[in-house]
Design an enzyme around this catalytic site. Sequence first.
Site, PDB file in Angstrom:
ATOM      1  N   SER A 145       0.819  -1.207   0.000  1.00  0.00           N
ATOM      2  CA  SER A 145       0.000   0.000   0.000  1.00  0.00           C
ATOM      3  C   SER A 145       0.854   1.258   0.000  1.00  0.00           C
ATOM      4  O   SER A 145       1.965   1.270   0.541  1.00  0.00           O
ATOM      5  CB  SER A 145      -0.899   0.010   1.230  1.00  0.00           C
ATOM      6  N   TYR A 158      -1.272   0.494  10.428  1.00  0.00           N
ATOM      7  CA  TYR A 158      -1.436  -0.199   9.150  1.00  0.00           C
ATOM      8  C   TYR A 158      -0.267   0.129   8.232  1.00  0.00           C
ATOM      9  O   TYR A 158       0.351  -0.752   7.632  1.00  0.00           O
ATOM     10  CB  TYR A 158      -2.771   0.241   8.528  1.00  0.00           C
TER      11      TYR A 158
HETATM   12  N1  LIG Z   1      -9.085  -0.837  -0.721  1.00  0.00           N
HETATM   13  C1  LIG Z   1      -8.047  -0.021  -0.768  1.00  0.00           C
HETATM   14  O1  LIG Z   1      -8.191   1.201  -0.930  1.00  0.00           O
HETATM   15  C2  LIG Z   1      -6.644  -0.560  -0.674  1.00  0.00           C
HETATM   16  C3  LIG Z   1      -5.603   0.302  -0.914  1.00  0.00           C
HETATM   17  C4  LIG Z   1      -4.314  -0.176  -0.853  1.00  0.00           C
HETATM   18  C5  LIG Z   1      -4.085  -1.496  -0.545  1.00  0.00           C
HETATM   19  N2  LIG Z   1      -5.130  -2.343  -0.294  1.00  0.00           N
HETATM   20  C6  LIG Z   1      -4.818  -3.726   0.026  1.00  0.00           C
HETATM   21  O2  LIG Z   1      -5.485  -4.586  -0.868  1.00  0.00           O
HETATM   22  C7  LIG Z   1      -5.692  -5.842  -0.241  1.00  0.00           C
HETATM   23  C8  LIG Z   1      -7.128  -6.268  -0.452  1.00  0.00           C
HETATM   24  O3  LIG Z   1      -7.971  -5.382   0.247  1.00  0.00           O
HETATM   25  P1  LIG Z   1      -9.457  -5.029  -0.114  1.00  0.00           P
HETATM   26  O4  LIG Z   1      -9.512  -3.587  -0.306  1.00  0.00           O
HETATM   27  O5  LIG Z   1      -9.940  -5.896  -1.208  1.00  0.00           O
HETATM   28  O6  LIG Z   1     -10.187  -5.270   1.267  1.00  0.00           O
HETATM   29  P2  LIG Z   1     -10.775  -6.532   2.035  1.00  0.00           P
HETATM   30  O7  LIG Z   1     -11.955  -7.011   1.330  1.00  0.00           O
HETATM   31  O8  LIG Z   1     -10.904  -6.097   3.447  1.00  0.00           O
HETATM   32  O9  LIG Z   1      -9.636  -7.612   1.890  1.00  0.00           O
HETATM   33  C9  LIG Z   1      -8.915  -8.152   2.917  1.00  0.00           C
HETATM   34  C10 LIG Z   1      -8.702  -9.627   2.636  1.00  0.00           C
HETATM   35  O10 LIG Z   1      -7.771 -10.163   3.520  1.00  0.00           O
HETATM   36  C11 LIG Z   1      -8.293 -11.342   4.081  1.00  0.00           C
HETATM   37  N3  LIG Z   1      -7.702 -11.601   5.371  1.00  0.00           N
HETATM   38  C12 LIG Z   1      -7.518 -10.728   6.394  1.00  0.00           C
HETATM   39  N4  LIG Z   1      -6.954 -11.355   7.428  1.00  0.00           N
HETATM   40  C13 LIG Z   1      -6.764 -12.639   7.050  1.00  0.00           C
HETATM   41  C14 LIG Z   1      -6.228 -13.784   7.694  1.00  0.00           C
HETATM   42  N5  LIG Z   1      -5.770 -13.744   8.945  1.00  0.00           N
HETATM   43  N6  LIG Z   1      -6.192 -14.956   7.026  1.00  0.00           N
HETATM   44  C15 LIG Z   1      -6.670 -15.038   5.768  1.00  0.00           C
HETATM   45  N7  LIG Z   1      -7.186 -13.993   5.110  1.00  0.00           N
HETATM   46  C16 LIG Z   1      -7.234 -12.805   5.750  1.00  0.00           C
HETATM   47  C17 LIG Z   1      -9.772 -11.085   4.174  1.00  0.00           C
HETATM   48  O11 LIG Z   1     -10.484 -12.285   4.354  1.00  0.00           O
HETATM   49  P3  LIG Z   1     -11.925 -12.352   5.139  1.00  0.00           P
HETATM   50  O12 LIG Z   1     -12.963 -12.100   4.106  1.00  0.00           O
HETATM   51  O13 LIG Z   1     -11.977 -13.732   5.677  1.00  0.00           O
HETATM   52  O14 LIG Z   1     -11.908 -11.290   6.196  1.00  0.00           O
HETATM   53  C18 LIG Z   1      -9.982 -10.428   2.820  1.00  0.00           C
HETATM   54  O15 LIG Z   1     -10.048 -11.411   1.808  1.00  0.00           O
HETATM   55  C19 LIG Z   1      -5.295  -5.658   1.225  1.00  0.00           C
HETATM   56  O16 LIG Z   1      -4.005  -6.170   1.412  1.00  0.00           O
HETATM   57  C20 LIG Z   1      -5.292  -4.163   1.378  1.00  0.00           C
HETATM   58  O17 LIG Z   1      -4.423  -3.755   2.402  1.00  0.00           O
HETATM   59  C21 LIG Z   1      -6.408  -1.898  -0.371  1.00  0.00           C
END
Ligand SMILES: NC(=O)c1ccc[n+]([C@@H]2O[C@H](COP(=O)([O-])OP(=O)(O)OC[C@H]3O[C@@H](n4cnc5c(N)ncnc54)[C@H](OP(=O)(O)O)[C@@H]3O)[C@@H](O)[C@H]2O)c1
Lengths: 253, 437
Positions: A145, A158
């Site tokens: 990120s 974070y």
């Molecule tokens: N959205 C943004 O603006 C943004 C920006 C920069 C980076 N990111 C990064 O992109 C990635 C995906 O995020 P997203 O935005 O799509 O949000 P999200 O839906 O909250 O994705 C988080 C994912 O991580 C999984 N997860 C968390 N803890 C876990 C664990 N202990 N074991 C297995 N799985 C786990 C969650 O699974 P569960 O469904 O089981 O909770 C979910 O699939 C993340 O790494 C996030 O930091 C997002």
Amino acid sequence: MSDTKRAAMATQTAMIVGATSDIGRALARAYAAEGQSIVLCARRPETVERDAEDLRLRHGTTVSVVGLDLLDTPAHARVLDALPVLPDTVVMVAGLLGEQPRAAAEIVHAAEIMRSNYEAPALFLGEVANRMERRGSGTIIGISSVAGDRGRATNYVYGSAKAGFTAFLSGLRNRLARQGVHVLTVKPGFVATRMTEGMDLPKALTAQPEEVAAAVVKAAARQRDAIYVRRVWWPIMTVIRLIPEQIFKRMKL
Amino acid sequence: MKIAGWGRFPVAELPCRALRDLEAGRAALQALPGLIARGNGRSYGDAAIGAGGVLSTLPADRILAFDADNGSVTCEAGLLLADLLDVLVPRGWFVPVTPGTKFVTLGGMMAADVHGKNHHGAGSFGDHVLQMTLLMADGSLRRCSPAEEGALFAATRGGMGLTGVILDLTLRLIPIETSAIRQETRRAPDLGAALAALEETRGATYAVAWIDCQARGRNFGRSLIYVGEHATRAEAPHAALAVPQRRSRRIPLDFPAVALNRWSIAAFNELYWRSGRPGTTLVDYDSYFYPLDAVLEWNRIYGRRGFVQYQCVLPYAAGEGGMAALLRRIVQSRRGSFLAVLKLFGPGAAKAPLSFPMEGWTLALDFPADADSFNLLLALDAIVTDHGGRLYLAKDARMGAGMLRAGYPQLDAFRATRAAADPGRKFRSLLSQRLDL
Ligand SMILES: NC(=O)c1ccc[n+]([C@@H]2O[C@H](COP(=O)([O-])OP(=O)(O)OC[C@H]3O[C@@H](n4cnc5c(N)ncnc54)[C@H](OP(=O)(O)O)[C@@H]3O)[C@@H](O)[C@H]2O)c1
Ligand SMILES: Cc1cc2nc3c(=O)[nH]c(=O)nc-3n(C[C@H](O)[C@H](O)[C@H](O)COP(=O)(O)OP(=O)(O)OC[C@H]3O[C@@H](n4cnc5c(N)ncnc54)[C@H](O)[C@@H]3O)c2cc1C
């Protein structure tokens, strides 16, 4: 895509860790559309069975589902060794935004964020890296990120964990550069997902999950080392990194 | 978030949740009283604008099952028709009913009980849905089909999201040999000829007329008729089951208000009329069904103030007289848009209280959202009501509750089913409030 390219892709396997996320779902579709076999990895595997069936019906590819809570680090090696083949590509999508004020107050929550964004994803990819190095091929992709580029008051727990993850990926890349294993770091900027639902994000800086997936697949194919999804993030983050700490510490960002 | 329909009138600022999974849907029901399901926002007016929030179904877009032997597919309600066709066509299947854009969700198609250019033979979308699962206002799940919970099924079909959130549905499919359409173009020099041509082509699978609502005198009601059939393998050996390449342009900015005036529209209509060469050709299904989809965000040509689409149906018995009365008023106003579409409907869905189609003639066209248009539309309302006709809720943004009552005789049946399904009125839209549904 040409039939010959599709035929070449059909022998490849991509594993998505964090398959319930919007970015993870979009990535699975993008790889399946190329004809790759897919391994969906989630801590609640039953919730991705529908996605698995959807991918099979849409793209006619082989899809399997594995369960893993990344925080259960001793299970990492076991899960990888139980796979029929070591995937050609492993994408680490899992992460946890958490709540910064709560993280400042509750040590348990801070630890959970640190472990979910750094310790657990890095340890898992470390296991993957050792196996790919032995095989002499593979692609490792980490979704990090921009928050990791500089610590800010609003999300430094974070951000610091993502900074660690970014550094880990760059170290892996350095280590494996001559071993046939490629490492890609992705800093998506804002993405419209469950993680950011309800936030008032600037439209020009916010990517859709499909856009992230397309950018990742393309960058991996071109063996890029690190990308922002939308180019505007490069000048923004360059400026943010350059601001002297004296001034930065007084700013509200 | 700013929420509007395809006509960009009206606009509301509302909290928005997404149907990522069942828990998220239930949480939204708790958090946002007065919410409404929202698919891809292709209804023109205020149907998909909640009173207190919207629940976007777009993340719920999985294909759940495909039965290639019997020709049916089960999918989540947020799946776009465009994505479904990408999967179906190469396998030799098509949807039995399609609207004039493929950027709609399956849930939105059911909630509006959409019709296609084949209504005279195939009925509307709900006629081909075998069953569906609803998320009810109290958070429970309910399966319904024409046989099981028949009243709920019938009220949900065309019910504009007011009975519950459609989570998934099973749709019967039709087999196709190729992805091409054999299109025949005919010219009808005036209104009588246009209606006669649509009568004559009742036996064809698809038929639609584009009617020039600027033309007067001798040319009053002149139309181009497009008749279509799915081409057989013998007719289109090269088309096979190919999915057309996506080719699209985007309207880059809102057009200024002067860009659309009666001269530019008349010129367009004249050109369009002349370019419609009579004869038969093979076209891909995108060109036949979705010509407007080639221009993304074409709704921006009406500028910021937005526009309204007026779609009415007049019972068959009203015939040429009724259509002529409507058209005369539109021609007189000199405000008619580019695309006025005329179709012949077959019998409507007798049991579905809010389903729009009824046996007769349907006309649809756009007007800029301004005071002159609204005055004109009031005059059209009176003609429609006098002839026993009604308006389509998926297009409407402005009719009054009286007009609705006059046009939909089974309104009370709908209200009763809705009251039983959602006694606390959790599901509310600007449309349901405006029309006192
Ligand atoms: N959205 C943004 O603006 C943004 C920006 C920069 C980076 N990111 C990064 O992109 C990635 C995906 O995020 P997203 O935005 O799509 O949000 P999200 O839906 O909250 O994705 C988080 C994912 O991580 C999984 N997860 C968390 N803890 C876990 C664990 N202990 N074991 C297995 N799985 C786990 C969650 O699974 P569960 O469904 O089981 O909770 C979910 O699939 C993340 O790494 C996030 O930091 C997002
Ligand atoms: C260019 C164009 C051409 C068109 N041509 C035709 C045509 O030929 N024939 C025709 O019939 N219509 C036509 N339409 C209208 C369009 O088909 C309908 O408005 C359709 O409902 C839009 O689907 P959507 O997914 O965008 O739904 P939205 O516009 O988002 O919602 C429409 C209604 O459905 C409800 N809804 C949506 N999803 C659900 C769900 N999962 N559960 C419960 N309720 C739900 C909403 O609450 C709302 O009341 C056309 C529209 C355009 C823009």
